[in-house]
Design an enzyme around this catalytic site. Sequence first.
Site, PDB file in Angstrom:
ATOM      1  N   CYS A   2      -1.461  -7.880   9.053  1.00 43.38           N
ATOM      2  CA  CYS A   2      -2.579  -8.564  10.055  1.00 43.38           C
ATOM      3  C   CYS A   2      -3.052  -7.591  11.046  1.00 43.38           C
ATOM      4  O   CYS A   2      -2.809  -6.450  10.882  1.00 43.38           O
ATOM      5  CB  CYS A   2      -1.758  -9.645  10.716  1.00 43.38           C
ATOM      6  SG  CYS A   2      -0.850 -10.780   9.929  1.00 43.38           S
ATOM      7  N   ARG A  27      -7.411  -5.831   6.869  1.00 48.37           N
ATOM      8  CA  ARG A  27      -5.811  -6.026   6.923  1.00 48.37           C
ATOM      9  C   ARG A  27      -5.413  -7.204   6.677  1.00 48.37           C
ATOM     10  O   ARG A  27      -4.452  -7.928   6.680  1.00 48.37           O
ATOM     11  CB  ARG A  27      -5.363  -5.690   8.238  1.00 48.37           C
ATOM     12  CG  ARG A  27      -5.709  -4.027   8.882  1.00 48.37           C
ATOM     13  CD  ARG A  27      -5.207  -3.732  10.029  1.00 48.37           C
ATOM     14  NE  ARG A  27      -3.714  -4.097  10.179  1.00 48.37           N
ATOM     15  CZ  ARG A  27      -3.056  -3.045   9.695  1.00 48.37           C
ATOM     16  NH1 ARG A  27      -3.375  -1.961   9.356  1.00 48.37           N
ATOM     17  NH2 ARG A  27      -1.593  -3.042   9.877  1.00 48.37           N
ATOM     18  N   TRP A  75      -2.916 -12.226   8.016  1.00 49.59           N
ATOM     19  CA  TRP A  75      -2.633 -12.141   6.656  1.00 49.59           C
ATOM     20  C   TRP A  75      -1.321 -12.940   6.438  1.00 49.59           C
ATOM     21  O   TRP A  75      -0.284 -12.457   6.833  1.00 49.59           O
ATOM     22  CB  TRP A  75      -2.611 -10.824   6.040  1.00 49.59           C
ATOM     23  CG  TRP A  75      -2.253 -10.724   4.431  1.00 49.59           C
ATOM     24  CD1 TRP A  75      -1.115 -10.646   4.018  1.00 49.59           C
ATOM     25  CD2 TRP A  75      -3.055 -10.825   3.302  1.00 49.59           C
ATOM     26  NE1 TRP A  75      -1.113 -10.511   2.749  1.00 49.59           N
ATOM     27  CE2 TRP A  75      -2.347 -10.661   2.381  1.00 49.59           C
ATOM     28  CE3 TRP A  75      -4.274 -10.766   3.156  1.00 49.59           C
ATOM     29  CZ2 TRP A  75      -3.013 -10.517   0.980  1.00 49.59           C
ATOM     30  CZ3 TRP A  75      -5.071 -10.947   2.059  1.00 49.59           C
ATOM     31  CH2 TRP A  75      -4.151 -10.747   0.852  1.00 49.59           C
ATOM     32  N   ASN A 101       2.140  -8.885  14.122  1.00 49.97           N
ATOM     33  CA  ASN A 101       1.817  -8.591  12.827  1.00 49.97           C
ATOM     34  C   ASN A 101       3.431  -7.968  12.301  1.00 49.97           C
ATOM     35  O   ASN A 101       3.967  -7.214  12.888  1.00 49.97           O
ATOM     36  CB  ASN A 101       0.995  -7.203  12.807  1.00 49.97           C
ATOM     37  CG  ASN A 101       0.854  -6.581  11.357  1.00 49.97           C
ATOM     38  OD1 ASN A 101       1.285  -7.324  10.346  1.00 49.97           O
ATOM     39  ND2 ASN A 101       0.466  -5.265  11.233  1.00 49.97           N
ATOM     40  N   GLY A 102       3.968  -8.706  11.032  1.00 48.50           N
ATOM     41  CA  GLY A 102       5.209  -8.439  10.755  1.00 48.50           C
ATOM     42  C   GLY A 102       5.849  -9.521  10.180  1.00 48.50           C
ATOM     43  O   GLY A 102       5.133 -10.644   9.871  1.00 48.50           O
ATOM     44  N   GLU A 488      -0.891  -0.638 -19.148  1.00 44.78           N
ATOM     45  CA  GLU A 488      -1.408  -0.454 -17.525  1.00 44.78           C
ATOM     46  C   GLU A 488      -2.143   0.848 -17.323  1.00 44.78           C
ATOM     47  O   GLU A 488      -3.168   0.655 -16.871  1.00 44.78           O
ATOM     48  CB  GLU A 488      -0.139  -0.911 -16.653  1.00 44.78           C
ATOM     49  CG  GLU A 488      -0.647  -0.552 -15.177  1.00 44.78           C
ATOM     50  CD  GLU A 488      -1.635  -1.743 -14.374  1.00 44.78           C
ATOM     51  OE1 GLU A 488      -2.065  -2.662 -15.471  1.00 44.78           O
ATOM     52  OE2 GLU A 488      -2.198  -1.654 -13.497  1.00 44.78           O
ATOM     53  N   LYS A 492      -6.079   0.883 -16.164  1.00 43.80           N
ATOM     54  CA  LYS A 492      -6.474   1.798 -14.968  1.00 43.80           C
ATOM     55  C   LYS A 492      -7.484   2.849 -15.172  1.00 43.80           C
ATOM     56  O   LYS A 492      -8.740   2.868 -14.631  1.00 43.80           O
ATOM     57  CB  LYS A 492      -5.322   2.503 -14.219  1.00 43.80           C
ATOM     58  CG  LYS A 492      -4.354   1.723 -13.510  1.00 43.80           C
ATOM     59  CD  LYS A 492      -4.661   1.256 -12.257  1.00 43.80           C
ATOM     60  CE  LYS A 492      -5.179  -0.228 -12.243  1.00 43.80           C
ATOM     61  NZ  LYS A 492      -4.727  -1.224 -12.831  1.00 43.80           N
ATOM     62  N   GLU A 495     -10.873   1.078 -16.339  1.00 45.96           N
ATOM     63  CA  GLU A 495     -11.676   0.285 -15.276  1.00 45.96           C
ATOM     64  C   GLU A 495     -12.098   1.033 -14.275  1.00 45.96           C
ATOM     65  O   GLU A 495     -13.151   0.731 -13.454  1.00 45.96           O
ATOM     66  CB  GLU A 495     -11.057  -0.934 -14.798  1.00 45.96           C
ATOM     67  CG  GLU A 495      -9.502  -0.441 -14.035  1.00 45.96           C
ATOM     68  CD  GLU A 495      -8.995  -1.828 -13.122  1.00 45.96           C
ATOM     69  OE1 GLU A 495      -9.697  -2.816 -13.006  1.00 45.96           O
ATOM     70  OE2 GLU A 495      -7.646  -1.686 -13.395  1.00 45.96           O
ATOM     71  N   HIS A 511       0.893   2.734 -37.902  1.00 44.06           N
ATOM     72  CA  HIS A 511       0.337   1.669 -38.474  1.00 44.06           C
ATOM     73  C   HIS A 511      -1.158   1.550 -38.494  1.00 44.06           C
ATOM     74  O   HIS A 511      -1.806   0.487 -38.581  1.00 44.06           O
ATOM     75  CB  HIS A 511       0.955   0.240 -38.135  1.00 44.06           C
ATOM     76  CG  HIS A 511       2.210   0.083 -38.328  1.00 44.06           C
ATOM     77  ND1 HIS A 511       2.937  -0.153 -39.510  1.00 44.06           N
ATOM     78  CD2 HIS A 511       3.429   0.283 -37.496  1.00 44.06           C
ATOM     79  CE1 HIS A 511       4.027  -0.042 -39.314  1.00 44.06           C
ATOM     80  NE2 HIS A 511       4.594   0.152 -38.293  1.00 44.06           N
ATOM     81  N   LYS A 610     -12.990  -8.033  -7.706  1.00 44.38           N
ATOM     82  CA  LYS A 610     -11.696  -8.043  -7.267  1.00 44.38           C
ATOM     83  C   LYS A 610     -10.885  -9.060  -7.653  1.00 44.38           C
ATOM     84  O   LYS A 610      -9.739  -9.181  -8.412  1.00 44.38           O
ATOM     85  CB  LYS A 610     -11.625  -7.746  -5.828  1.00 44.38           C
ATOM     86  CG  LYS A 610     -10.055  -7.605  -5.317  1.00 44.38           C
ATOM     87  CD  LYS A 610      -9.236  -6.371  -5.980  1.00 44.38           C
ATOM     88  CE  LYS A 610      -7.723  -6.302  -5.757  1.00 44.38           C
ATOM     89  NZ  LYS A 610      -7.040  -5.572  -6.523  1.00 44.38           N
TER      90      LYS A 610
HETATM   91  C1  AGP Z   1      -6.526  -4.622 -12.552  1.00 46.04           C
HETATM   92  O1  AGP Z   1      -6.703  -3.577 -12.019  1.00 46.04           O
HETATM   93  C2  AGP Z   1      -7.818  -5.544 -12.386  1.00 46.04           C
HETATM   94  N1  AGP Z   1      -8.459  -5.508 -11.209  1.00 46.04           N
HETATM   95  C3  AGP Z   1      -7.677  -6.908 -13.157  1.00 46.04           C
HETATM   96  O2  AGP Z   1      -7.469  -6.691 -14.530  1.00 46.04           O
HETATM   97  C4  AGP Z   1      -6.801  -7.804 -12.580  1.00 46.04           C
HETATM   98  O3  AGP Z   1      -5.444  -7.412 -12.603  1.00 46.04           O
HETATM   99  C5  AGP Z   1      -6.924  -9.405 -13.189  1.00 46.04           C
HETATM  100  O4  AGP Z   1      -8.354  -9.739 -13.021  1.00 46.04           O
HETATM  101  C6  AGP Z   1      -6.204 -10.293 -12.710  1.00 46.04           C
HETATM  102  O5  AGP Z   1      -6.118 -10.626 -11.303  1.00 46.04           O
HETATM  103  P1  AGP Z   1      -5.250 -11.290 -10.411  1.00 46.04           P
HETATM  104  O6  AGP Z   1      -3.999 -10.640 -10.383  1.00 46.04           O
HETATM  105  O7  AGP Z   1      -5.796 -11.568  -8.913  1.00 46.04           O
HETATM  106  O8  AGP Z   1      -5.120 -12.593 -11.045  1.00 46.04           O
END
Ligand code: AGP
Length: 615
Positions: A2, A27, A75, A101-102, A488, A492, A495, A511, A610
């Site tokens: 927070c 935060r 938060w 905060n905590g 993963e 990364k 994206e 394959h 996001k």
């Molecule tokens: C991952 O780096 C991306 N930002 C994206 O794949 C994300 O994981 C996906 O949109 C799911 O989001 P969420 O975890 O908020 O549901």
Amino acid sequence: MCGIVAYVGEKNPLPIVLDGLQRLEYRGYDSAGVFISNRNEKQTTKVVGKVAALRKALSQKVVINATMGMGHTRWATHGEPAYQNAHPHVSNSGNLVLIHNGIIENYAILKKELILRGYTFESETDSEVLVNWIEEIQKTEKLSLAKATQVALNQVIGAFGIVLYDIKNPDKLIVARLGSPIAIGLDKDGYFVGSDATPFLEHTREVVYLEDNEMAILQPSSPLEVLHIQNGKKLDPEIQQLKWNLENIQKDGFEHFMLKEIHEQPAAIRDTLRGRLLNEEGKIQISSFNEHQQKFLNAGRIIIVACGTSWHAGLVGEYLIESFARIPVEVEYASEFRYREPILYSDDIVIPISQSGETADTLAAIKLAKQAGAFIYGVCNVVGSSISRETNSGMYTHAGPEIGVASTKAFTTQIAVLSLIALKLAEIKETLPQHVLRNYLNELDNIPEQLEQLIAQKKIVGKIAQQIYQSTNCLYLGRGYNFPVALEGALKLKEISYIHAEGYPAAEMKHGPIALIDEDMPVIVIATRKGHYEKIVSNVQEIKSRKGIIIAIVTQGDVSVKEMADYCIEIPESSACFTPFFATLPLQFLSYYIAVLRGCNVDQPRNLAKSVTVE
Ligand code: AGP
């Protein structure tokens, strides 16, 4: 995490507090509140929503002239984002006002004791318990507020950064810190307080950062008094000169939020395990599990639904739960699951995983499963989010706000929660020998510290990034628990650097994908010693013989793979089930450094949001 702001002194505190909260919104921002006072009057204003909503609420009332102000942007960790849970919190007598905060882990025990002593509570928060615990000690032990605060803070377990005010002592603030940052700004007219220095940057460059287990008494007419919470010893604080500007303070000095959040992972995992992994007692304590234990025991299967990085975490969860608890697990892309008319049973358990808690496809998948009578147990990072409200129960990751579009600490805290769930199920079903379970708990408990040491190796990754950042394609390979990590790592890179990358189970290469290997193809292979090591070594040989550029993630001390690889990144030895924590970290750094070298917008990559709240 927070945001906390306060001011006591000659200046008007309200604009300082409001502007400061605005700068701390990174935060946390689900609710906000401000308390202002002078010798005779006091005023509290709280809202659900951001600081802008707080400003609006204040514009609609007559505001008193104040000499002290304290504010908080929340938060949520305990208690939904709601008016009554927003800070500041006031003690039963109305005399003490606290912002915090905590996480106070033993708040439930303290709350029970306070209720027995006649206290009442308006909120579900641990913070309201803390302010009343301080009041109770002040009253029963007849102590000064500072002394009572010191005694109380020695009795709480958890993390805190607090500002405490006593309306009977209007020219004084008490601040204290254990695990949550407190910065004190000094100037001739008074004292500023912030979770970092951003709230008072333009007012003063003189700052004292409290250390853990320190508290301070701020009285404008007196020098700053700092003392040790445990022994009460007076301390001589170091006054530092602020050099940072606003933006890099919010990023804690890191160039990007993503880099900051990669570094936050040890703390985020520690916060996620806190109060749940009781290593000394060899126990796992998941409150939401106790009331639904039978559902898990009766479940025919578990279906994990998620998107993107969260889906990758779900794959790790599948391997963990099936291996530890022997319960069948299926992992589904939420966007496919919601439309393919899946067969669902009322004894299914569905685990949606989501950092934001707002992903439309995951939300739709939950609703579909609920219609079939399945039990929904969510893993989410945002308290009170749409997904967390749709679930029957669940566990929160305590990663704090994740600002960078690319998920980093969300992933590792998700697999920390999934590890706890898998181990708890194994404990209940007795599918693991006690000593094996005990060893896993101990290993899990040590991961944050090992990650801190691994972060120190990031320069090696930076050098490798310089060798491959101009590539047009990349392959990521892994087996077993490292297959989701390969996926993963590829995501990364895609994206944030816009390089095409694919993650594959290493054995799948023969394959088809092996046709892609040539001297221009970097291949990142996770070749850790535990789990199919001999097999992965032969996969590396296959790539070598086709002149692929091999970047290997290996266990410290590895020899065989090192001889073949062009570049090597060493990670600590661990059980196979925990390699995702360690193997993921260098891949996060690798994608970050490559994106920076390519001049990409790391925190806000093109075409991405996001939280994907649309289909
Ligand atoms: C991952 O780096 C991306 N930002 C994206 O794949 C994300 O994981 C996906 O949109 C799911 O989001 P969420 O975890 O908020 O549901």
